[in-house]
Design an enzyme around this catalytic site. Sequence first.
Site, PDB file in Angstrom:
ATOM      1  CB  THR A 112     -47.306  -5.752  -7.878  1.00 61.73           C
ATOM      2  OG1 THR A 112     -46.790  -5.663  -6.550  1.00 61.73           O
ATOM      3  CG2 THR A 112     -46.468  -4.892  -8.807  1.00 61.73           C
ATOM      4  CE  LYS A 116     -43.939  -4.163  -5.854  1.00 64.35           C
ATOM      5  NZ  LYS A 116     -43.348  -4.679  -4.629  1.00 64.35           N
ATOM      6  CE  LYS A 163     -47.500  -9.714 -10.716  1.00 62.20           C
ATOM      7  NZ  LYS A 163     -47.721  -8.912  -9.530  1.00 62.20           N
TER       8      LYS A 163
HETATM    9  P1  NAP Z   1     -49.599 -15.631  -3.513  1.00 62.25           P
HETATM   10  O1  NAP Z   1     -48.973 -16.305  -2.342  1.00 62.25           O
HETATM   11  O2  NAP Z   1     -49.764 -16.365  -4.794  1.00 62.25           O
HETATM   12  O3  NAP Z   1     -51.030 -15.062  -3.032  1.00 62.25           O
HETATM   13  C1  NAP Z   1     -52.024 -14.596  -3.910  1.00 62.25           C
HETATM   14  C2  NAP Z   1     -53.329 -15.169  -3.398  1.00 62.25           C
HETATM   15  O4  NAP Z   1     -54.410 -14.654  -4.182  1.00 62.25           O
HETATM   16  C3  NAP Z   1     -53.361 -16.688  -3.545  1.00 62.25           C
HETATM   17  O5  NAP Z   1     -53.919 -17.259  -2.395  1.00 62.25           O
HETATM   18  C4  NAP Z   1     -54.241 -16.874  -4.770  1.00 62.25           C
HETATM   19  O6  NAP Z   1     -54.955 -18.077  -4.810  1.00 62.25           O
HETATM   20  C5  NAP Z   1     -55.193 -15.714  -4.633  1.00 62.25           C
HETATM   21  N1  NAP Z   1     -55.772 -15.395  -5.929  1.00 62.25           N
HETATM   22  C6  NAP Z   1     -55.110 -15.180  -7.096  1.00 62.25           C
HETATM   23  N2  NAP Z   1     -55.986 -14.938  -8.086  1.00 62.25           N
HETATM   24  C7  NAP Z   1     -57.197 -14.999  -7.532  1.00 62.25           C
HETATM   25  C8  NAP Z   1     -58.501 -14.840  -8.056  1.00 62.25           C
HETATM   26  N3  NAP Z   1     -58.702 -14.587  -9.356  1.00 62.25           N
HETATM   27  N4  NAP Z   1     -59.544 -14.977  -7.206  1.00 62.25           N
HETATM   28  C9  NAP Z   1     -59.343 -15.261  -5.910  1.00 62.25           C
HETATM   29  N5  NAP Z   1     -58.129 -15.404  -5.345  1.00 62.25           N
HETATM   30  C10 NAP Z   1     -57.082 -15.285  -6.164  1.00 62.25           C
HETATM   31  O7  NAP Z   1     -48.803 -14.284  -3.860  1.00 62.25           O
HETATM   32  P2  NAP Z   1     -48.173 -13.191  -2.858  1.00 62.25           P
HETATM   33  O8  NAP Z   1     -46.714 -13.426  -2.758  1.00 62.25           O
HETATM   34  O9  NAP Z   1     -48.997 -13.086  -1.617  1.00 62.25           O
HETATM   35  O10 NAP Z   1     -48.335 -11.879  -3.783  1.00 62.25           O
HETATM   36  C11 NAP Z   1     -49.582 -11.221  -3.928  1.00 62.25           C
HETATM   37  C12 NAP Z   1     -49.342  -9.917  -4.688  1.00 62.25           C
HETATM   38  O11 NAP Z   1     -48.424  -9.100  -3.971  1.00 62.25           O
HETATM   39  C13 NAP Z   1     -48.751 -10.107  -6.089  1.00 62.25           C
HETATM   40  O12 NAP Z   1     -49.279  -9.126  -6.966  1.00 62.25           O
HETATM   41  C14 NAP Z   1     -47.262  -9.866  -5.849  1.00 62.25           C
HETATM   42  O13 NAP Z   1     -46.608  -9.423  -7.028  1.00 62.25           O
HETATM   43  C15 NAP Z   1     -47.302  -8.803  -4.780  1.00 62.25           C
HETATM   44  N6  NAP Z   1     -46.133  -8.714  -3.877  1.00 62.25           N
HETATM   45  C16 NAP Z   1     -45.571  -9.844  -3.331  1.00 62.25           C
HETATM   46  C17 NAP Z   1     -44.485  -9.727  -2.465  1.00 62.25           C
HETATM   47  C18 NAP Z   1     -43.812 -10.926  -1.850  1.00 62.25           C
HETATM   48  O14 NAP Z   1     -42.675 -10.764  -1.347  1.00 62.25           O
HETATM   49  N7  NAP Z   1     -44.413 -12.098  -1.832  1.00 62.25           N
HETATM   50  C19 NAP Z   1     -43.985  -8.459  -2.145  1.00 62.25           C
HETATM   51  C20 NAP Z   1     -44.596  -7.331  -2.681  1.00 62.25           C
HETATM   52  C21 NAP Z   1     -45.686  -7.484  -3.539  1.00 62.25           C
HETATM   53  P3  NAP Z   1     -54.203 -19.518  -4.946  1.00 62.25           P
HETATM   54  O15 NAP Z   1     -53.822 -19.842  -3.549  1.00 62.25           O
HETATM   55  O16 NAP Z   1     -55.250 -20.427  -5.521  1.00 62.25           O
HETATM   56  O17 NAP Z   1     -53.016 -19.331  -5.855  1.00 62.25           O
END
Ligand code: NAP
Length: 304
Positions: free
Chosen positions: A101, A176, A244
Site C-alpha cells: 500500500t 486502496k 501510513k
Molecule cells: P510486514 O510484515 O512488515 O512485511 C513487510 C516485509 O517487507 C518485511 O519482511 C520487511 O522487512 C520487508 N521490507 C520492508 N522494507 C524493505 C526494504 N526496503 N527492502 C527489503 N525488504 C523490505 O508488513 P505486511 O503486513 O506484510 O504489509 C506489507 C504491505 O502490505 C504494507 O504496505 C501494508 O500496508 C500492506 N497491507 C498489509 C495488510 C495486513 O493485513 N498485514 C493488509 C493489506 C495491505 P523486515 O522483516 O526487516 O521488517
Amino acid sequence: MESTDKPRVGWIGTGIMGAAMCGHLMAAGHAATVFTRTRSRAEPLLQRGAAWAETPAAVAAAADVVFTMVGYPADVRAVVLGATGVLAGARAGTILVDMSTSEPSLAREIDAAARARGVAALDAPVSGGDVGAREARLSIMVGGDADTFARVRPLLALMGKTIVLQGPAGSGQHTKMVNQILVASSMIGVCEGLLYARRAGLDVPTVLASVAGGAAGSWSLANYVPRIERGDLEPGFMIEHFVKDMKIALAESRRMGLTLPGLDLAERLYARLVDAGHGRKGIQALLLALEQLGDGADLGPRLT
Ligand code: NAP
C-alpha cells in the site's frame, strides 16, 4: 515472459502478507527468487525451494514477473527505483507488480520509470488482511494498462478472489485509499460498539449473534472482535502501516479539496497509540485508545 513455461516469479518483501502470497505462487509451480530485508523472514520460503538473491536487482534479473510487498512508500522507492532496485536489474519485457500500500503519485512515477526501460508496471495493493493472504482470498485493486493486467491476472488469481482493474497507473492505490477510509471509520464503530457492550454488562458473543449478520455486520467486526475478546492484539495489520495509509489518504483528500472528519479522527486516535508505543500491535488495539479516553475526553476541535 515464456508462454509455454510457467513464468518465473521474483518476490521482494516476505513479511506477514508477502510470505503467504509468494507461497501460493510456489505451490502452483512457479519457480521463485526472493529478497527481503531480514533474511530469516524468508526462511520458510527458502526451505520450500525458493532461491535467495542478494538485492532486488538480482531478483529482477532472475524473474519474468517481480512482485514487491514491502512496508512504506520509502521502501517501495528503495526496492524499485534504488541503485540496486528492481529496475536496475530487470530486462525489457519484465513485469513489475507492486502490491504494497503506497502513494498513487509514486505508482505513476514507477510506471513512467519502468516504461522508459521497457518494463511494464502495475500497482496492485490488496485488502483482506493476513487471513485473506493465507487463504488466497484477497481483493486485489489494480492500476495500469489492460494488456499487462491480462497477462498477470492468472498469477493474481492464485492470491486473491476479487481482482479488478481500476484504471491507469495509480488507480489501484487510490482504490486502496477508499478501502482504508472505509476501514478507518469502521474500526471506530467496531471498538465503540464493543466497549459499550462490555460496559452495559452484555455477553459479547451473544451480542455478535444479533448484530454481526445484520446491517452492522462487517469484515472488521467478524475478524477483530474475536481477537480482542481473547486478548490478542498481535498484527494482522500493524497500526504503523495503517497510520501510513491514513496519512496518504488525508494528503490525497486535501489535494482534492476534501475534508473527511471520520478519517481525520481515526488517524488522530491511531497516532496516539503509536505515541504510546503500540505501533507494532494490530489495528484492533484501537480499543486501548478508546478505553483511555474516559468521560468527557478532549479530542480537539471538531472538523465541519
Ligand atoms: P510486514 O510484515 O512488515 O512485511 C513487510 C516485509 O517487507 C518485511 O519482511 C520487511 O522487512 C520487508 N521490507 C520492508 N522494507 C524493505 C526494504 N526496503 N527492502 C527489503 N525488504 C523490505 O508488513 P505486511 O503486513 O506484510 O504489509 C506489507 C504491505 O502490505 C504494507 O504496505 C501494508 O500496508 C500492506 N497491507 C498489509 C495488510 C495486513 O493485513 N498485514 C493488509 C493489506 C495491505 P523486515 O522483516 O526487516 O521488517
